[in-house]
Write a protein that holds these residues in place. Sequence first.
Motif, short mmCIF file in Angstrom:
data_model
loop_
_atom_site.label_atom_id
_atom_site.label_comp_id
_atom_site.label_asym_id
_atom_site.label_seq_id
_atom_site.Cartn_x
_atom_site.Cartn_y
_atom_site.Cartn_z
N VAL A 34 0.93 -1.32 0.05
CA VAL A 34 0.01 -0.10 0.09
C VAL A 34 0.92 1.16 -0.04
O VAL A 34 1.92 1.29 0.78
CB VAL A 34 -0.98 0.00 1.30
N ALA A 35 0.76 2.20 -0.86
CA ALA A 35 1.29 3.53 -1.00
C ALA A 35 0.37 4.48 -0.40
O ALA A 35 -0.78 4.38 -0.77
CB ALA A 35 1.70 3.81 -2.42
N LEU A 36 0.84 5.10 0.60
CA LEU A 36 0.12 6.21 1.31
C LEU A 36 0.47 7.39 1.33
O LEU A 36 1.52 7.34 1.57
CB LEU A 36 -0.17 5.54 2.78
N PHE A 37 -0.22 8.15 1.04
CA PHE A 37 0.38 9.85 1.13
C PHE A 37 -0.63 10.49 1.95
O PHE A 37 -1.87 10.51 1.66
CB PHE A 37 0.11 10.46 -0.37
N VAL A 38 -0.12 11.37 2.85
CA VAL A 38 -0.55 12.25 3.62
C VAL A 38 -0.11 13.42 3.45
O VAL A 38 1.04 13.81 3.85
CB VAL A 38 -0.57 11.68 5.21
N GLY A 39 -1.03 14.61 3.05
CA GLY A 39 -0.58 15.88 2.87
C GLY A 39 -1.15 16.58 4.00
O GLY A 39 -2.32 16.75 4.56
N THR A 40 -0.18 17.31 4.65
CA THR A 40 -0.60 18.16 5.92
C THR A 40 -0.20 19.58 5.61
O THR A 40 0.38 20.14 4.82
CB THR A 40 0.49 17.59 7.18
N VAL A 41 -0.92 20.73 6.48
CA VAL A 41 -0.79 21.99 6.22
C VAL A 41 0.77 22.13 6.98
O VAL A 41 0.77 21.83 8.34
CB VAL A 41 -1.93 22.81 7.19
N ARG A 42 1.39 22.87 6.29
CA ARG A 42 2.60 23.31 6.83
C ARG A 42 2.61 24.71 7.23
O ARG A 42 1.77 25.55 6.73
CB ARG A 42 3.69 22.95 6.04
N GLU A 43 3.57 25.36 7.99
CA GLU A 43 3.81 26.61 8.45
C GLU A 43 4.47 27.66 7.51
O GLU A 43 4.77 28.66 7.84
CB GLU A 43 4.23 26.53 9.91
N HIS A 44 4.85 27.25 6.49
CA HIS A 44 5.56 27.93 5.48
C HIS A 44 4.99 27.72 4.00
O HIS A 44 4.63 26.50 3.71
CB HIS A 44 7.09 27.74 5.41
N ASP A 45 5.21 28.39 3.31
CA ASP A 45 5.05 28.13 1.72
C ASP A 45 5.26 29.12 0.77
O ASP A 45 5.37 30.49 1.15
CB ASP A 45 3.39 27.96 1.52
N GLU A 46 5.61 29.03 -0.49
CA GLU A 46 6.05 30.14 -1.42
C GLU A 46 7.34 30.75 -0.84
O GLU A 46 7.20 32.25 -1.15
CB GLU A 46 4.91 31.01 -1.66
N GLY A 47 8.12 30.06 -0.12
CA GLY A 47 9.39 30.84 0.47
C GLY A 47 9.04 31.90 1.62
O GLY A 47 9.82 32.43 1.86
N ARG A 48 7.77 31.81 1.95
CA ARG A 48 7.49 32.48 3.04
C ARG A 48 7.18 31.71 4.53
O ARG A 48 6.25 30.65 4.37
CB ARG A 48 6.27 33.34 2.83
N GLU A 49 7.69 32.08 5.61
CA GLU A 49 7.47 31.49 6.68
C GLU A 49 6.09 32.24 7.49
O GLU A 49 5.49 33.17 6.92
CB GLU A 49 8.47 31.70 7.88
N GLY A 50 5.47 31.48 8.41
CA GLY A 50 4.35 31.89 9.01
C GLY A 50 2.96 32.08 8.78
O GLY A 50 1.89 32.66 8.89
N VAL A 51 2.74 30.65 8.01
CA VAL A 51 1.52 30.37 7.45
C VAL A 51 0.86 29.99 8.92
O VAL A 51 1.08 29.27 9.62
CB VAL A 51 1.33 29.11 6.46
N SER A 52 -0.43 30.98 9.14
CA SER A 52 -0.91 30.42 10.58
C SER A 52 -2.33 29.79 10.58
O SER A 52 -2.75 29.11 11.29
CB SER A 52 -1.22 31.94 11.07
N ALA A 53 -2.92 29.53 8.96
CA ALA A 53 -3.92 28.95 8.65
C ALA A 53 -4.45 28.90 7.29
O ALA A 53 -3.75 29.64 6.74
CB ALA A 53 -5.27 29.67 9.74
N LEU A 54 -5.40 27.96 6.95
CA LEU A 54 -5.69 27.96 5.68
C LEU A 54 -7.00 27.41 5.33
O LEU A 54 -7.62 26.99 6.35
CB LEU A 54 -4.66 27.68 4.68
N ASP A 55 -7.94 27.91 4.21
CA ASP A 55 -9.12 27.53 3.84
C ASP A 55 -8.99 26.93 2.53
O ASP A 55 -8.98 27.69 1.56
CB ASP A 55 -10.03 28.80 4.17
N TYR A 56 -9.49 25.78 2.50
CA TYR A 56 -9.61 24.98 1.16
C TYR A 56 -11.06 25.31 0.73
O TYR A 56 -11.94 25.15 1.36
CB TYR A 56 -9.40 23.31 1.33
N THR A 57 -11.19 25.57 -0.58
CA THR A 57 -12.39 25.53 -1.42
C THR A 57 -12.29 24.70 -2.74
O THR A 57 -11.27 24.78 -3.20
CB THR A 57 -12.63 27.15 -1.81
#
Length: 143
Positions: A34-57
Motif C-alpha cells: 500500500v502506498a499512502l500519501f498524507v498531505g498536511t498543512v505546513r507553516e511555510h509556503d512560497e518561500g514565506r514563513e508564518g502560515v497561520s491557517a488556511l481554507d480550502y475551497t
Amino acid sequence: MTEQSPPIVTDIRGVALSVDEALAAVSHPRAGAVALFVGTVREHDEGREGVSALDYTSHPGALAELTRVAASVATIPQVHGVYAVHRVGPLAVGDLAVVCAVSAEHRAEAFEGGRRLVEELKAQVPIWKRQEFADGDHTWVGL
C-alpha cells in the motif's frame, strides 16, 4: 470468473480525515503493498514563513474530477484499491489536508499508482487554498 474493478473511494469533506479509513478502504487479500500519501498543512509556503491557517475551497465539479482521476489509477494492472479524500474548509497547521492510498500486488505498482494519483489530483482537481500569514497577509494557491 470475471475480474472485478478495484474499489474506489473518493470524497471532499469538511471534517477531519483518517489514515486508518484509507488503509481499510484499500485492503485486499491480493495486495502486498500500500502506498499512502498524507498531505498536511505546513507553516511555510512560497518561500514565506508564518502560515497561520488556511481554507480550502472546491469547485462543484471537483468530486467528479477526483473520481475520474482515481478511476484512471484503478486501471493500472495489479492495483486492488484506490482512495483519495481531500479536506475543505478551515484548517490549522498540522491538520491533514489530503489522504491518498493505493494498494497493489507489489510495491512498484503501488508506488506508481500512488504517485500518479497525487500528481493528477494536484494538477486536475479544482481545489484551491487561501493561506493566512501571521503578518495578516494572505495568498490564494491553485487559482
